[in-house]
Write an enzyme that holds these catalytic residues in place. Structure first.
Site, PDB file in Angstrom:
ATOM      1  N   GLU A  79       0.835  -1.191   0.000  1.00 14.29           N
ATOM      2  CA  GLU A  79       0.000   0.000   0.000  1.00 14.29           C
ATOM      3  C   GLU A  79       0.873   1.246   0.000  1.00 14.29           C
ATOM      4  O   GLU A  79       2.095   1.172   0.193  1.00 14.29           O
ATOM      5  CB  GLU A  79      -0.919   0.003   1.219  1.00 14.29           C
ATOM      6  CG  GLU A  79      -0.179   0.002   2.545  1.00 14.29           C
ATOM      7  CD  GLU A  79      -1.081  -0.296   3.735  1.00 14.29           C
ATOM      8  OE1 GLU A  79      -2.262  -0.603   3.538  1.00 14.29           O
ATOM      9  OE2 GLU A  79      -0.586  -0.224   4.873  1.00 14.29           O
ATOM     10  N   ARG A 157      -2.905  -7.678  13.368  1.00 16.51           N
ATOM     11  CA  ARG A 157      -2.670  -6.714  14.443  1.00 16.51           C
ATOM     12  C   ARG A 157      -1.665  -7.283  15.443  1.00 16.51           C
ATOM     13  O   ARG A 157      -1.839  -8.394  15.946  1.00 16.51           O
ATOM     14  CB  ARG A 157      -3.978  -6.370  15.157  1.00 16.51           C
ATOM     15  CG  ARG A 157      -4.875  -5.437  14.373  1.00 16.51           C
ATOM     16  CD  ARG A 157      -6.063  -4.946  15.219  1.00 16.51           C
ATOM     17  NE  ARG A 157      -6.992  -6.010  15.497  1.00 16.51           N
ATOM     18  CZ  ARG A 157      -8.030  -6.320  14.716  1.00 16.51           C
ATOM     19  NH1 ARG A 157      -8.261  -5.644  13.606  1.00 16.51           N
ATOM     20  NH2 ARG A 157      -8.847  -7.299  15.042  1.00 16.51           N
TER      21      ARG A 157
END
Length: 268
Positions: A79, A157
């Site tokens: 990204e 996470r």
């Protein structure tokens, strides 16, 4: 084949109840992301706006090779971020201050010290970061940015500031790169002028200031692309696309640009 892309508002605990113009959040909802639904012609790319009032989790994404090896299909995620607005002191955490092994990373994730081991960049509008798969990262509070990414929802996470959400330590540490962030993947984009932002293995991304030059036109020629107006707008056929929107264009020749726009396209 040109079309405005439908949007999806995504509630997040770190989002905002008041969004910048031209967006607006439903009453009482904390909106953290606005997604533009990928069209079938470009379903490998996803464009988002991200709005933060609190820090996001410390997280990491796998690569295509890692997800294929794990039997998850081609779901890797690289990204990039272009900062649109930032409150005073707003930061992005990317990579580590010094090399960090897997067991040390696990211990730091469990006791929360991972945040202090990362490098935090104080940001301003125009700051641009490319985030390869495997890069441990976190977006801090007070940031508005545009994210262009591989179309994947896999996020591991590592640390979430005590929020009651699942962590993914085994999967995340298995794909995480415990190294400093390469300096050449960051740049500041000047307020005026065109800029080539990404020419990578998964997608290309440019910021235009009006019509593209010949070299940019040649790179994007002959294939569909996404058009994301920032301070400007674009005309695609008889359709006007303004800031806060994203549209599919069947080719670059079908678009008339005015002011600042992003254009994105899968690498060929």
């Amino acid at each position: 084949m040109s079309a405005l892309l439908p949007t999806r508002m995504v509630s997040k605990p770190w989002g905002r109840t008041a969004l910048p113009v031209p967006f607006s959040a439903p009453d009482g909802e904390r909106i953290g992301e606005i997604w533009f639904e990928p069209p079938p012609a470009l379903d490998t790319l996803l464009v988002k706006y991200i709005f933060t009032s609190e820090a996001l989790s410390v997280q990491v994404h796998p690569s295509d090779v890692q997800t294929l090896t794990a039997g998850l299909g081609r779901q890797g995620k690289e990204e990039c971020w272009l900062v649109i607005a930032a409150e005073s002191g707003a930061r992005l955490g990317i990579g580590f201050r010094k090399p960090l092994g897997a067991e040390a990373m696990r211990a730091a994730a469990l006791d929360g010290s991972i945040e202090q081991l990362m490098v935090w960049h104080t940001v301003a509008p125009g700051d641009f970061f490319y985030i390869p798969a495997g890069t441990v990262h976190a977006i801090g509070a007070g940031v508005t940015l545009v994210e262009v990414q591989q179309n994947s929802t896999i996020t591991y996470r590592l640390y979430d500031y005590g929020r009651p959400r699942e962590l993914h330590l085994d999967a995340g540490i298995a794909v995480a790169v415990g190294e400093p962030y390469p300096a050449h993947l960051y740049r500041h984009v000047p307020a005026e002028g065109a800029a080539r932002l990404v020419e990578g293995p998964h997608f290309r991304l440019d910021r235009l200031d009006g019509a593209p030059d010949a070299a940019t036109a040649a790179r994007y020629a002959g294939a569909p692309l996404l058009v994301i107006p920032l301070g400007g707008e674009a005309e695609i056929g008889c359709r006007s696309v303004k800031g806060g929107g994203c549209a599919l264009a069947e080719n670059l020749d079908a678009v008339a640009f005015s002011g600042h726009c992003l254009i994105a396209q899968p690498s060929r």
